[in-house]
Design a protein around this motif. Sequence first.
Motif, PDB file in Angstrom:
ATOM      1  N   TRP A 543       2.071  -2.419   2.989  1.00  0.00           N
ATOM      2  CA  TRP A 543       1.179  -3.581   3.151  1.00  0.00           C
ATOM      3  C   TRP A 543       0.068  -3.585   2.087  1.00  0.00           C
ATOM      4  CZ3 TRP A 543      -4.097  -3.574   4.433  1.00  0.00           C
ATOM      5  CH2 TRP A 543      -4.649  -4.823   4.675  1.00  0.00           C
ATOM      6  N   VAL A 544      -0.547  -2.426   1.856  1.00  0.00           N
ATOM      7  CA  VAL A 544      -1.634  -2.344   0.859  1.00  0.00           C
ATOM      8  C   VAL A 544      -1.100  -2.680  -0.534  1.00  0.00           C
ATOM      9  CG1 VAL A 544      -3.260  -0.801  -0.298  1.00  0.00           C
ATOM     10  CG2 VAL A 544      -2.998  -0.689   2.174  1.00  0.00           C
ATOM     11  N   ASN A 545       0.055  -2.151  -0.863  1.00  0.00           N
ATOM     12  CA  ASN A 545       0.626  -2.374  -2.194  1.00  0.00           C
ATOM     13  C   ASN A 545       0.983  -3.845  -2.401  1.00  0.00           C
ATOM     14  OD1 ASN A 545       1.624  -1.579  -4.757  1.00  0.00           O
ATOM     15  ND2 ASN A 545       3.704  -1.592  -3.952  1.00  0.00           N
ATOM     16  N   GLU A 546       1.624  -4.465  -1.384  1.00  0.00           N
ATOM     17  CA  GLU A 546       2.024  -5.866  -1.526  1.00  0.00           C
ATOM     18  C   GLU A 546       0.839  -6.812  -1.511  1.00  0.00           C
ATOM     19  OE1 GLU A 546       4.735  -6.453   1.680  1.00  0.00           O
ATOM     20  OE2 GLU A 546       6.415  -5.410   0.671  1.00  0.00           O
ATOM     21  N   THR A 547      -0.205  -6.461  -0.753  1.00  0.00           N
ATOM     22  CA  THR A 547      -1.359  -7.358  -0.603  1.00  0.00           C
ATOM     23  C   THR A 547      -2.393  -7.167  -1.703  1.00  0.00           C
ATOM     24  OG1 THR A 547      -1.026  -7.183   1.796  1.00  0.00           O
ATOM     25  CG2 THR A 547      -3.083  -8.207   1.047  1.00  0.00           C
ATOM     26  N   TYR A 548      -2.635  -5.902  -2.100  1.00  0.00           N
ATOM     27  CA  TYR A 548      -3.744  -5.618  -3.012  1.00  0.00           C
ATOM     28  C   TYR A 548      -3.322  -4.953  -4.320  1.00  0.00           C
ATOM     29  CZ  TYR A 548      -6.750  -6.635   0.972  1.00  0.00           C
ATOM     30  OH  TYR A 548      -7.380  -7.244   2.017  1.00  0.00           O
ATOM     31  N   ARG A 549      -2.013  -4.612  -4.451  1.00  0.00           N
ATOM     32  CA  ARG A 549      -1.533  -3.896  -5.640  1.00  0.00           C
ATOM     33  C   ARG A 549      -2.321  -2.607  -5.879  1.00  0.00           C
ATOM     34  NH1 ARG A 549       2.111  -6.652  -4.764  1.00  0.00           N
ATOM     35  NH2 ARG A 549       3.212  -8.127  -6.103  1.00  0.00           N
ATOM     36  N   ARG A 550      -2.589  -1.897  -4.793  1.00  0.00           N
ATOM     37  CA  ARG A 550      -3.308  -0.633  -4.880  1.00  0.00           C
ATOM     38  C   ARG A 550      -2.516   0.455  -4.186  1.00  0.00           C
ATOM     39  NH1 ARG A 550      -9.197  -3.078  -3.232  1.00  0.00           N
ATOM     40  NH2 ARG A 550      -9.476  -4.359  -5.105  1.00  0.00           N
ATOM     41  N   ARG A 551      -2.837   1.724  -4.549  1.00  0.00           N
ATOM     42  CA  ARG A 551      -2.141   2.864  -3.949  1.00  0.00           C
ATOM     43  C   ARG A 551      -3.144   3.929  -3.501  1.00  0.00           C
ATOM     44  NH1 ARG A 551       3.336   2.946  -4.758  1.00  0.00           N
ATOM     45  NH2 ARG A 551       4.182   1.445  -6.241  1.00  0.00           N
TER      46      ARG A 551
END
Length: 561
Positions: A543-551
């Motif tokens: 969810w974080v990767n798809e929504t915010y492009r963060r890891r």
Amino acid sequence: MSHPHPELGPPPPLPDGGLRIVALGGLGEIGRNMTVFEFDGRLLVVDCGVLFPESDQPGVDLILPDFEYIRGRLDDIEALVLTHAHEDHIGAVPYLLRERRDIPIVGSTLTLALIESKLAEHRIQPNKFEVAEGDRVAFGPFDCEFLAVNHSIPDALAVAFHTPAGLVLHTGDFKMDQLPMDGRLTDLGGFARLGAAGIDLLMSDSTNSEVPGFVTSEREIAPVIDDVFRTADQRIIVACFASHVHRVQQVFDAAQAHGRKVALVGRSMIRNMGVARELGYLKVPGGLIVDSKEIEQLPPEKVVLISTGSQGEPMSALSRMANRDHPIRIAAGDTILLASSLVPGNETAVNKVINGLTRWGARVIHKGNALVHVSGHAAAGELLYVLNLTRPSNFIPVHGEWRHLRAHARLAALTGVPDDHIVIAEDGVVVDMVDGRIKVVGAVPCGYVYVDGASVGDITDLALKDRRLLGDEGFISIVIVVDATTGKMAAGPEIHARGSGIDSAAFDEVMPLVEKALVEAAEDGVADLQQMRRIVRRTVGRWVNETYRRRPMIIPVVVEV
């Protein structure tokens, strides 16, 4: 721990009459110099230095050579020979002596005095063996001859090993300044004499192998320093290496000539210059040095401060001055002289300090805008000179990054050393010299050993990766309570985030996704807590990767009740 060459297996037993060479640091890097020589079951170690951490190694204080290769053979070590007293050659000695305290430490007067001062902080009394240029001393099967070399610290030595396997000349760090401050020239006559006798292996300093010509003489800096003193209206703050006795001497001479008093700032600077002065390597006119507290009472135009911090080290005196975190406050009109070269990798840190000092109105003079430093390492012209003088049968470039080692190898080939007699090795690569020929025969595990506070070797590359991730992306923790009987969620999820840049209200979107994933897992009979954690981590991470492009680092906490 890492293996330098997976394609190379463990080395075979050393053949009778052969000499084995294993670098545990200093090849492919500037720092951590340490080389182990083996003959007839006995070991001789040359140098034992540290590497300073880079920005992608957060929290690390020092990086040591990996002692694992010799850990089971400490009693076989005849001696530790130190070529000179720079940190990248002596900084790891305390850590080696923790493993075996009575290893004979061989070095020149100043080198031994500085290492003894360092070891006192670790409460270790060294087993010292003092040597000077011209001495020839046997340590087991290693008949060592010591030769003077000129470098950016007094009393540096090259060492030649006479063994039944052949003659090896290790230059240590050197240059060929023809007008050195102390009049101590590199012993080219000795190099030539050994060359005429037949050098089977030359191991030579590669740091400046890409720099054409010859290095500038140290004496040419004096007029530049004098000009800085002549034009400075207020305080002068000089930053240089705490071991550069010649540079400090030049500053003392200029201060005396211009009627200024000098204060030393920084523990290592005070310690090292105290040792150098005691032994007569530093000439200090009476009344020139005053205490740093005392100097605050003097007019600014009568003051010189000599400080550490020329490499932008975060906790050094100069960095703290730039950050307004030091009792000495930088004021408009102050002159800062960075009298040193940039160690590769420190450019960003140094530029940050320069900008910080300039912000407060200081004039900053550095290598980029004035001739305020000359290198302590031989340039390509000097390296060619030594190769032609010594005419070695075999050659291993040492002390340098990959580009320096390759450039030095090319110089050796140009002077007539056959390509198959030149070995460019990495840390951990095992080189044997048998019947007058060198050859790579294997490799041993050899990685970075990190010092972090009081811990030595506890920090792994994986832990550093986690630290980088935390620093760059922050973390998210998810706390969930599950029923031990049914495996269903009894409470939560409760989500906390730090440094991720995600607003806490945004997590309302992911909570139903976590709940759904756990319900499906319970229906499939998943009751293992470790598996539940993986499901939560995967769900939130996606969810974080798809929504915010963060890891960010995701830490799931699943509690069973």
